[in-house]
Design an enzyme around this catalytic site. Structure first.
Site, PDB file in Angstrom:
ATOM      1  CG  MET A 204      16.850 -44.057 -29.982  1.00 19.40           C
ATOM      2  SD  MET A 204      15.424 -45.098 -29.733  1.00 19.40           S
ATOM      3  CE  MET A 204      14.832 -44.441 -28.167  1.00 19.40           C
ATOM      4  N   GLY A 205      18.032 -39.498 -31.398  1.00 21.46           N
ATOM      5  CA  GLY A 205      17.736 -38.078 -31.596  1.00 21.46           C
ATOM      6  C   GLY A 205      17.365 -37.396 -30.289  1.00 21.46           C
ATOM      7  CB  ALA A 206      15.323 -35.902 -28.430  1.00 18.00           C
ATOM      8  CG  LEU A 207      21.278 -35.364 -30.689  1.00 22.26           C
ATOM      9  CD1 LEU A 207      22.423 -34.941 -31.610  1.00 22.26           C
ATOM     10  CD2 LEU A 207      21.434 -36.821 -30.299  1.00 22.26           C
TER      11      LEU A 207
ATOM     12  CG  HIS B 129      22.519 -37.698 -26.988  1.00 24.91           C
ATOM     13  ND1 HIS B 129      21.367 -37.113 -26.514  1.00 24.91           N
ATOM     14  CD2 HIS B 129      22.211 -39.004 -27.187  1.00 24.91           C
ATOM     15  CE1 HIS B 129      20.394 -38.016 -26.445  1.00 24.91           C
ATOM     16  NE2 HIS B 129      20.886 -39.177 -26.845  1.00 24.91           N
TER      17      HIS B 129
ATOM     18  N   GLY C 180      26.138 -44.653 -23.264  1.00 23.52           N
ATOM     19  CA  GLY C 180      26.125 -44.062 -21.936  1.00 23.52           C
ATOM     20  C   GLY C 180      25.931 -45.103 -20.848  1.00 23.52           C
TER      21      GLY C 180
ATOM     22  CG  ASP D  92      19.997 -46.064 -21.343  1.00 24.92           C
ATOM     23  OD1 ASP D  92      18.906 -46.111 -20.744  1.00 24.92           O
ATOM     24  OD2 ASP D  92      20.344 -45.114 -22.064  1.00 24.92           O
TER      25      ASP D  92
ATOM     26  NE  ARG E 233      11.103 -42.869 -22.795  1.00 30.77           N
ATOM     27  CZ  ARG E 233      11.885 -43.846 -23.260  1.00 30.77           C
ATOM     28  NH1 ARG E 233      13.060 -44.072 -22.711  1.00 30.77           N
ATOM     29  NH2 ARG E 233      11.477 -44.606 -24.265  1.00 30.77           N
TER      30      ARG E 233
END
Lengths: 273, 273
Positions: A27-30, A34, A144, A147, A184
């Site tokens: 979802m980006g914001a690597l 990631h 990952g 999750d 987050r």
């Protein structure tokens, strides 16, 4: 590195190559969690595709869809430096239309834990993952272990729908003090960042208790909660790897999961025992 | 003709051929409606695969799953005589496990008409079709226009999930007196068989009215219902080809659908105008 924004162009690209494809959907914001996935994909495949798509259907009303961190330019640089071949960067309209066919998470294992705190969340996750897998048609797709329930359900979907992709689970990347990396984490204040350490500490305690031959689920969860106090807990649970409740930890077949709110930020973590 | 009963063997077979595959999924009890699908698949592809699977998830409680006609031996002969290369004949356990990920039909177009009479029916249809398409990985898959809403939703799913299969719609096969062929026709008594003709007759009337430049939905439906009287009707409806309600028939973009109960047998029919 190729940047592709339309499904049509990506399907065309994939159709014309006859090489193994490793796919990392994000979802980006690597962050380094990631890049760990990307690195493994790079090692195991000839072509690496990373998607950046902030999937609206996996956020419930009132959740942080609007404030979810966006770092498109930094993400591009990270992908380039990590040796990614193709970045897939679709708009929402490229992926969704109106009145859609969707994926429904399984009634039991999809609606406990995270699925209980966030009803409908996994339907959105599975729907977008199925779409992305069908677009990219990868040999392997990387997710990952942080999750854990998401990973479990994606594996289940791939198996139950006879998909030919191999789902690869990658270990959680942690800060030096133990906090699991998450997009987050940027929401946390300095004090909250400190409080959040109780989560990996509780998991560390769990591993220690198990190494001392304590196996009873209730006893372990009780002791973990003492460490986690006063965080607001969604769940502290021990399951087998088939996501069923167990009374005793079985080594090699257990997952210990915590979800806690630190300030207004929901954080997940787990260990696989 | 090869008869394959396991998913594993079929996936293996498909992986090792580099030819176009035409796929006809059926619930068995084959009739000339099915052979028409098979014939077209035969003409357009190098390999033809037919599946026989009485899918339990598309039957509601109390429906005719248990008494649905089974004709395994006759089906095999029909397939052989029709030039089928592979018959796929899986057990229920081969296709389904417990606590499954499933497909949810779209909230609007999946829960009107047939989806309204049979809530959940299309979830089961779409789930099994997605599974079968993933197993067989065909170039083209063939579905009859008689099940117009099913055909529409399968096309929608294939498009929304970016599947690479081409969904081919095949015209309804009729008896010489106009009754649409259906495996359920065997349930009809001689008198019911006669009553059932009101369904194609009502569609014939509709086509006649439209040819006389009558376009008003309400007027046409009213006249069709007069013919259909006293059958118990689930719906008589005119939609555009995107399955939205319309007030006026648009030539080239309309479907007229009837579902009626004759005795205890539910019969479907439609015409595309």
């Amino acid at each position: 590195m190729k940047i592709i924004t339309t499904v049509k162009e990506l399907k065309e690209y994939v159709k014309n190559i006859d090489k193994s494809i490793g796919f990392v959907p994000t979802m980006g914001a690597l962050h380094q969690g990631h890049t760990k996935l990307i690195k493994q994909a790079r090692e195991e495949n000839e072509i690496v595709v990373v998607s950046i798509f902030l999937n609206p259907t996996q956020f419930l009303k009132g959740e942080d869809l609007d404030k979810y961190p966006k770092k498109d330019e930094a993400d591009k640089k990270i992908c380039q430096l990590s040796g990614v071949d193709v970045m897939f960067f679709p708009s929402v309209d490229e992926i969704y239309t109106d009145d859609e066919v969707s994926i429904l998470a399984p009634c039991v294992r999809g609606f406990v834990l995270e699925g209980f705190s966030r009803p409908g969340h996994f339907n959105g996750v599975l729907t977008v993952v199925m779409k992305l897998l069908n677009i990219v048609n990868p040999t392997r797709a990387y997710f990952g272990k942080k999750d854990a329930q998401q990973l479990y359900l994606i594996k289940l979907m791939a198996r139950q729908f006879f998909m030919s992709v191999q789902i690869v689970a990658v270990d959680t990347q942690r800060e030096s003090d133990g906090l699991a990396l998450s997009s987050r984490n940027v929401y946390l204040s300095k004090e909250e960042r400190q409080e959040a350490l109780k989560i990996p500490q509780s998991l560390h305690l769990c591993a220690k208790l198990v190494s001392k031959n304590i196996r009873d689920r209730d006893e372990i969860v009780q002791k973990m909660k003492e460490i986690l106090n006063p965080l607001e807990l969604s769940y502290v649970e021990i399951l087998n790897r088939n996501f069923e409740v167990i009374k005793e930890v079985e080594l090699g077949n257990s997952v210990v999961l915590v979800e806690a709110k630190v300030g207004s930020t929901r954080l997940l973590d787990n260990i696989w025992l």
